[in-house]
Every structure is written in C-alpha cells, then in structure tokens.
Design an enzyme around this catalytic site. Sequence first.
Site, PDB file in Angstrom:
ATOM      1  CB  ILE A  94      -0.891   0.029   1.271  1.00  0.00           C
ATOM      2  CG1 ILE A  94      -1.739  -1.247   1.334  1.00  0.00           C
ATOM      3  CG2 ILE A  94      -1.772   1.280   1.282  1.00  0.00           C
ATOM      4  CD1 ILE A  94      -2.747  -1.391   0.243  1.00  0.00           C
ATOM      5  CG  HIS A 111      -7.560  -4.654  -8.073  1.00  0.00           C
ATOM      6  ND1 HIS A 111      -6.819  -5.117  -7.007  1.00  0.00           N
ATOM      7  CD2 HIS A 111      -8.815  -5.144  -7.913  1.00  0.00           C
ATOM      8  CE1 HIS A 111      -7.600  -5.859  -6.229  1.00  0.00           C
ATOM      9  NE2 HIS A 111      -8.806  -5.894  -6.752  1.00  0.00           N
ATOM     10  CD  GLN A 175      -9.048  -9.098 -22.128  1.00  0.00           C
ATOM     11  OE1 GLN A 175      -9.217  -7.924 -22.480  1.00  0.00           O
ATOM     12  NE2 GLN A 175      -8.795 -10.057 -23.010  1.00  0.00           N
TER      13      GLN A 175
HETATM   14  C1  GRF Z   1      -1.661  -9.761 -11.574  1.00  0.00           C
HETATM   15  O1  GRF Z   1      -2.943 -10.359 -11.571  1.00  0.00           O
HETATM   16  C2  GRF Z   1      -1.758  -8.417 -10.917  1.00  0.00           C
HETATM   17  O2  GRF Z   1      -2.985  -7.761 -11.172  1.00  0.00           O
HETATM   18  C3  GRF Z   1      -1.655  -8.796  -9.484  1.00  0.00           C
HETATM   19  O3  GRF Z   1      -0.573  -9.701  -9.473  1.00  0.00           O
HETATM   20  C4  GRF Z   1      -0.699 -10.529 -10.654  1.00  0.00           C
HETATM   21  C5  GRF Z   1       0.648 -10.790 -11.276  1.00  0.00           C
HETATM   22  O4  GRF Z   1       1.123  -9.612 -11.848  1.00  0.00           O
HETATM   23  N1  GRF Z   1      -1.436  -7.675  -8.619  1.00  0.00           N
HETATM   24  P1  GRF Z   1       2.550  -9.611 -12.629  1.00  0.00           P
HETATM   25  O5  GRF Z   1       2.580 -10.846 -13.490  1.00  0.00           O
HETATM   26  O6  GRF Z   1       3.616  -9.647 -11.553  1.00  0.00           O
HETATM   27  O7  GRF Z   1       2.543  -8.353 -13.440  1.00  0.00           O
END
Ligand code: GRF
Length: 219
Positions: A94, A111, A175
């Site tokens: 956060i 998200h 997506q």
């Molecule tokens: C994704 O679904 C993202 O939205 C979430 O973590 C997952 C992996 O993201 N926060 P990435 O492959 O590390 O970009």
Amino acid sequence: MARLKLGVLCSGGGTNLQAILDACASGRLDAEVRVVACNRAGAGALARAERAGVAARVVSHRDHATREDFDARLVEVLREAGVDTVVLAGFMRIVTPVLLDAFPGRVINIHPALLPAFPGLDGQRQALDHGVAIAGCTVHLVDAGTDTGPIIAQAAVAVRDDDHRDALAARILEQEHALLVDVLAWLAEGRVEVHAGPSGRARVRVAGRDRWRFAVGPQ
Ligand code: GRF
C-alpha cells in the site's frame, strides 16, 4: 503528447511489466521504462528488466521502519531515474501520501477485479467465491486508500462454469496486459481527464476512447 518516463513498481513475476516493455519496444506505446523497483529480491520482474536493459532496483520494505520511510526511498529511486509516471504492476504494498504527493495524479495501478468490487488481495478468488458471472480487471489512479482511486478503464471477462482460480486469473491477466498498455498510451496522448462527478467524487474521462474491453465467450 509527451513520451512517458515510467517507473514501474513490482513484487512478483512481472508479466504486466513485460507487457509495458514489449509495447515500448514495438512502438505501440510512446514511453520509456526508466527504472523498475521491486520490494522482493529475486522477483521475476527484476530479470525481465535486466533482459530489457532497464535499470532494476531492489527496495525492500523490510529495510525501512515505516511505510513512509519505504516510500521516501522509492521516491528517491524514481526521481534519480527522471520518472514522471509511476505504474504499480503487481506491486503488493500500500503506498502512502509520501509517494502520491511526489507524483500527483501520476500513479496508476492494475487490479485483477472490477473495482469497487473485490479490492485487496486475490480479487480473482474473491470473484469466484461470490459466484459472479462477469469478472475482470481495472486500471485506476491511486489514492491513499486500498484500490479506491478513480477508475480509468476496465475489462470484463466471462466466468465459465468449470472455472477454477488459476484458469480465470490467466484470462484476466491477458486483459490486464492489454488494458494497462491502452491506459498508458492514453496518458501519453494526453487523453485522460479527471473531473468532479455529480456526487463530488473524482471521475475520469478518456477523450475519444472507450474505457472498456470485453473478453467474453470461449478463448
Ligand atoms: C496480476 O494479476 C496483478 O494484477 C496482481 O498480481 C498478478 C501478477 O502480476 N497484482 P505480474 O505478473 O507480476 O505483473
């Protein structure tokens, strides 16, 4: 229209980062990733950055006593790299006003759920557990809350009867990659406008572009 100077914050595998790197390399996105910062050493995103020749930094939240101190270090790293836009791409921390105030209106997050539904961790599983028919993902401006900032764009993904979490998450992730690149392109083109809606909440308009994508049916 100005080329975006991106700082990308990651915690994990970095497939959203990879989508941005690929879009920059192909010319689809008028942007340059100036630095990738991960709060976890060994995160796959670091290797992706290094393969792309992009500066990669580990900034561990464990090295800082408070969230504010951690964010202050991130701001130093981002400023040193000449960043003007910050992307939280699979970043599991956060952020505080220390980061938000350093880049006002220029911090975006992806998200894996249709906010305001299912904020926080594992939005994909929350959606499945609630038996939704339509899941999806959201790109939004980051405010001091948890996944509560003004929504820029969303993509809808149909849920199948035989879906399990990882299968649905994989379709949503496709997506996420497309939506995140779309939004960054719109930012680079100066299309994204924020104004007060009828209730006083900040609302986003994107000049000349639809703010939605639909991924429905068998894929
Ligand atoms: C994704 O679904 C993202 O939205 C979430 O973590 C997952 C992996 O993201 N926060 P990435 O492959 O590390 O970009």
